[in-house]
Write an enzyme that holds these catalytic residues in place. Structure first.
Site, PDB file in Angstrom:
ATOM      1  N   LYS A  49     -10.941  -2.480  -3.316  1.00 45.17           N
ATOM      2  CA  LYS A  49     -12.029  -1.513  -3.817  1.00 45.17           C
ATOM      3  C   LYS A  49     -10.497  -0.549  -3.690  1.00 45.17           C
ATOM      4  O   LYS A  49     -11.878   0.896  -4.733  1.00 45.17           O
ATOM      5  CB  LYS A  49     -12.438  -0.385  -2.225  1.00 45.17           C
ATOM      6  CG  LYS A  49     -12.868  -1.961  -1.680  1.00 45.17           C
ATOM      7  CD  LYS A  49     -13.357  -1.183  -0.292  1.00 45.17           C
ATOM      8  CE  LYS A  49     -13.693  -1.547   0.908  1.00 45.17           C
ATOM      9  NZ  LYS A  49     -12.451  -2.213   1.986  1.00 45.17           N
ATOM     10  N   LYS A  94      -4.979  -9.250  -6.292  1.00 45.28           N
ATOM     11  CA  LYS A  94      -6.591  -8.717  -5.596  1.00 45.28           C
ATOM     12  C   LYS A  94      -7.560  -7.842  -5.920  1.00 45.28           C
ATOM     13  O   LYS A  94      -6.669  -7.282  -5.938  1.00 45.28           O
ATOM     14  CB  LYS A  94      -5.818  -8.738  -4.420  1.00 45.28           C
ATOM     15  CG  LYS A  94      -7.216  -8.873  -3.543  1.00 45.28           C
ATOM     16  CD  LYS A  94      -6.463  -8.751  -2.145  1.00 45.28           C
ATOM     17  CE  LYS A  94      -6.812  -7.300  -1.530  1.00 45.28           C
ATOM     18  NZ  LYS A  94      -7.439  -6.401  -0.404  1.00 45.28           N
ATOM     19  N   LYS A 113       0.893  -1.700  -0.306  1.00 41.00           N
ATOM     20  CA  LYS A 113       0.389  -0.008  -0.014  1.00 41.00           C
ATOM     21  C   LYS A 113       1.471   1.110   0.147  1.00 41.00           C
ATOM     22  O   LYS A 113       0.639   1.991  -0.346  1.00 41.00           O
ATOM     23  CB  LYS A 113      -0.906  -0.035   1.463  1.00 41.00           C
ATOM     24  CG  LYS A 113      -2.318  -0.619   1.078  1.00 41.00           C
ATOM     25  CD  LYS A 113      -3.205  -0.486   1.926  1.00 41.00           C
ATOM     26  CE  LYS A 113      -4.632  -1.574   1.530  1.00 41.00           C
ATOM     27  NZ  LYS A 113      -5.536  -1.238   1.947  1.00 41.00           N
TER      28      LYS A 113
HETATM   29  N1  AQP Z   1     -10.569  -9.550  -3.331  1.00 37.64           N
HETATM   30  C1  AQP Z   1     -10.427 -10.030  -1.791  1.00 37.64           C
HETATM   31  N2  AQP Z   1     -11.382 -11.343  -1.559  1.00 37.64           N
HETATM   32  C2  AQP Z   1     -11.229 -12.235  -0.206  1.00 37.64           C
HETATM   33  N3  AQP Z   1     -11.395 -11.338   0.490  1.00 37.64           N
HETATM   34  C3  AQP Z   1     -11.329  -9.791   0.721  1.00 37.64           C
HETATM   35  N4  AQP Z   1     -11.336  -9.100   1.026  1.00 37.64           N
HETATM   36  C4  AQP Z   1     -10.785  -7.975   0.812  1.00 37.64           C
HETATM   37  N5  AQP Z   1     -10.773  -8.146  -0.477  1.00 37.64           N
HETATM   38  C5  AQP Z   1     -10.442  -9.612  -0.729  1.00 37.64           C
HETATM   39  C6  AQP Z   1     -11.588  -9.475   2.112  1.00 37.64           C
HETATM   40  O1  AQP Z   1     -12.529  -8.457   3.272  1.00 37.64           O
HETATM   41  C7  AQP Z   1     -12.291  -8.061   4.584  1.00 37.64           C
HETATM   42  C8  AQP Z   1     -12.009  -6.494   4.782  1.00 37.64           C
HETATM   43  O2  AQP Z   1     -10.945  -6.239   4.216  1.00 37.64           O
HETATM   44  P1  AQP Z   1     -10.759  -4.530   3.918  1.00 37.64           P
HETATM   45  O3  AQP Z   1     -12.260  -3.516   3.590  1.00 37.64           O
HETATM   46  O4  AQP Z   1     -10.490  -3.725   5.573  1.00 37.64           O
HETATM   47  O5  AQP Z   1      -9.347  -3.829   3.764  1.00 37.64           O
HETATM   48  P2  AQP Z   1      -8.855  -4.705   2.317  1.00 37.64           P
HETATM   49  O6  AQP Z   1      -8.655  -6.001   3.000  1.00 37.64           O
HETATM   50  O7  AQP Z   1      -7.615  -3.622   2.482  1.00 37.64           O
HETATM   51  O8  AQP Z   1      -9.682  -4.420   1.069  1.00 37.64           O
HETATM   52  P3  AQP Z   1      -9.509  -3.496   0.192  1.00 37.64           P
HETATM   53  O9  AQP Z   1     -10.837  -3.923  -1.547  1.00 37.64           O
HETATM   54  O10 AQP Z   1      -8.126  -4.879  -0.646  1.00 37.64           O
HETATM   55  O11 AQP Z   1      -9.553  -2.001   0.371  1.00 37.64           O
HETATM   56  P4  AQP Z   1      -8.802  -1.514   0.233  1.00 37.64           P
HETATM   57  O12 AQP Z   1      -8.451  -1.093  -1.386  1.00 37.64           O
HETATM   58  O13 AQP Z   1      -9.153  -0.214   0.315  1.00 37.64           O
HETATM   59  O14 AQP Z   1      -8.020  -1.097   0.762  1.00 37.64           O
HETATM   60  C9  AQP Z   1     -10.879  -8.559   4.144  1.00 37.64           C
HETATM   61  O15 AQP Z   1     -11.196  -9.857   5.600  1.00 37.64           O
HETATM   62  C10 AQP Z   1      -9.896  -8.906   3.505  1.00 37.64           C
HETATM   63  O16 AQP Z   1      -9.487  -9.750   4.187  1.00 37.64           O
END
Ligand code: AQP
Length: 345
Positions: free
Chosen positions: A210, A207, A114
């Site tokens: 968001k 992955k 990140k």
């Molecule tokens: N691609 C994914 N596949 C499976 N699980 C996922 N999670 C996130 N992306 C995937 C799971 O969703 C939960 C919440 O995630 P988060 O919102 O705390 O942040 P993150 O993991 O960093 O998800 P994003 O979408 O990638 O958000 P941003 O872009 O803001 O960093 C967690 O349980 C995560 O494992």
């Protein structure tokens, strides 16, 4: 103070939730609410580790809450709230900043990803994020944490922090009447299901996220049927037809991802998907995938939209959840302060 089984998990309000959040974590949350005491948080303090537009952030907090409820989490049965309303998270996060070691945080791959190349410009909060995550879980002495695969390393760190706290303060914990010296449990990751890592629709090696600049890379829980169809139709694939065996998905990340998504949405195994669709061209398979995706996600999007029309009601749900969360965290934090040697009124 006995340790009882309790589930904690959260999602960041950094945008609309997507299929990865849903299949990787939320489907397990929905199952666990049937058997466990569950706390599901909108982790807004984590969101601000990278800059967020204040109006957008407020909207996202409500939108994630609406998605939780629309996807099937019952706000009466579970504790649903946003993190910043319960000060125990930040307080315990600070104490854990003083327990965790720099070397541990330096190993966190998510920070490296990140922060990117310009690490000097990353916020201190982004670096210390896993300590706050440990506090989120342990402020409730939660024992089970349903998350996607990407959170495995952070969960291991939370376990290390719990153990170090118990070791560092063993004498004090025993003096507080906890004979076995174990104040914090070792939280267990619950990383199960057919889609613990859903990949981007534009690149099967990345992955679904968001924060991916391309909205075509993900299916949002708020997308309408036409948008879901357009995104699936535009999803990257290779030129071969679908194989008939899972072994044939090796080295084909995009095909593997779409088959995995179909399997998870239809509650069947990948093998079954390939038995039904093996030999098909992607154009044909994608039409079936759109059908299952819209059948599953359509009602969630519609219900989220209905809930978002009444923000005051969402705020009321969050306030009620926060009060119940505070009631669980308060005695834990009092004990933590006594154990550490802080004087409280
Ligand atoms: N691609 C994914 N596949 C499976 N699980 C996922 N999670 C996130 N992306 C995937 C799971 O969703 C939960 C919440 O995630 P988060 O919102 O705390 O942040 P993150 O993991 O960093 O998800 P994003 O979408 O990638 O958000 P941003 O872009 O803001 O960093 C967690 O349980 C995560 O494992």
């Amino acid at each position: 103070m006995q340790i009882t089984p309790r589930v904690f998990s959260g999602m960041q309000p950094t945008g609309s939730l997507h299929l990865g959040n849903y299949l990787g974590a939320m489907v397990n949350w929905i199952e666990l609410q049937k058997t466990h005491a569950c706390i599901y948080c909108v982790v807004d303090l984590h969101a601000i580790t990278v800059w967020q537009d204040p109006d957008e952030l407020r909207r996202s907090i409500r939108q994630v809450t609406a998605a939780y409820i629309a996807a099937g989490l019952d706000p009466r049965k579970n504790v649903l709230f946003n993190q910043s309303q319960v000060s125990a998270h930040a307080e315990l996060g600070w104490i854990f900043n003083c327990v965790a070691r720099l070397g541990w945080l330096n190993r966190m791959t998510q920070f490296k990803e990140k922060a990117g190349k310009d690490r000097e410009q990353a916020s201190v909060g982004l670096y210390a994020y896993p300590n706050l995550m440990a506090a989120d879980i342990l402020a409730y002495r939660a024992t089970h944490v349903p998350v996607g695969e990407d959170q495995k390393q952070h969960l291991e760190l939370a376990r290390d922090i719990a153990q170090k706290f118990n070791n560092d303060f063993k004498g004090s914990i025993v003096a507080q009447g906890i004979a076995d010296g174990v104040f914090f449990p070792q939280p267990e990751p619950v990383i199960t299901g057919p889609a613990t890592r859903v990949m981007s629709l534009r690149d099967g090696t990345k992955k679904m996220s968001k924060s991916d600049p391309s909205d075509l890379s993900r299916i949002n829980l708020s997308d309408d049927a036409d948008t879901v169809a357009r995104k699936v139709q535009k999803a990257k694939t290779d030129t071969e037809p679908l194989p008939s065996e899972t072994a044939g998905l090796e080295g084909r990340p995009e095909a593997d991802n779409l088959v995995g998504i179909y399997a998870a949405l239809a509650h069947i195994g990948k093998q079954q998907v390939l038995r039904d669709h093996g030999g098909q061209q992607f154009s044909q398979f994608k039409r079936s995938l759109v059908e299952v995706a819209v059948a599953k996600l359509g009602p969630i999007a519609a219900e989220s939209e209905r809930l978002m029309a009444d923000p005051a009601e969402i705020d009321r749900v969050l306030a009620d959840g926060a009060e119940r969360a505070r009631a669980i965290a308060r005695p834990v934090m009092e004990k933590v302060k006594d154990i550490v040697g802080l004087i409280r009124s």
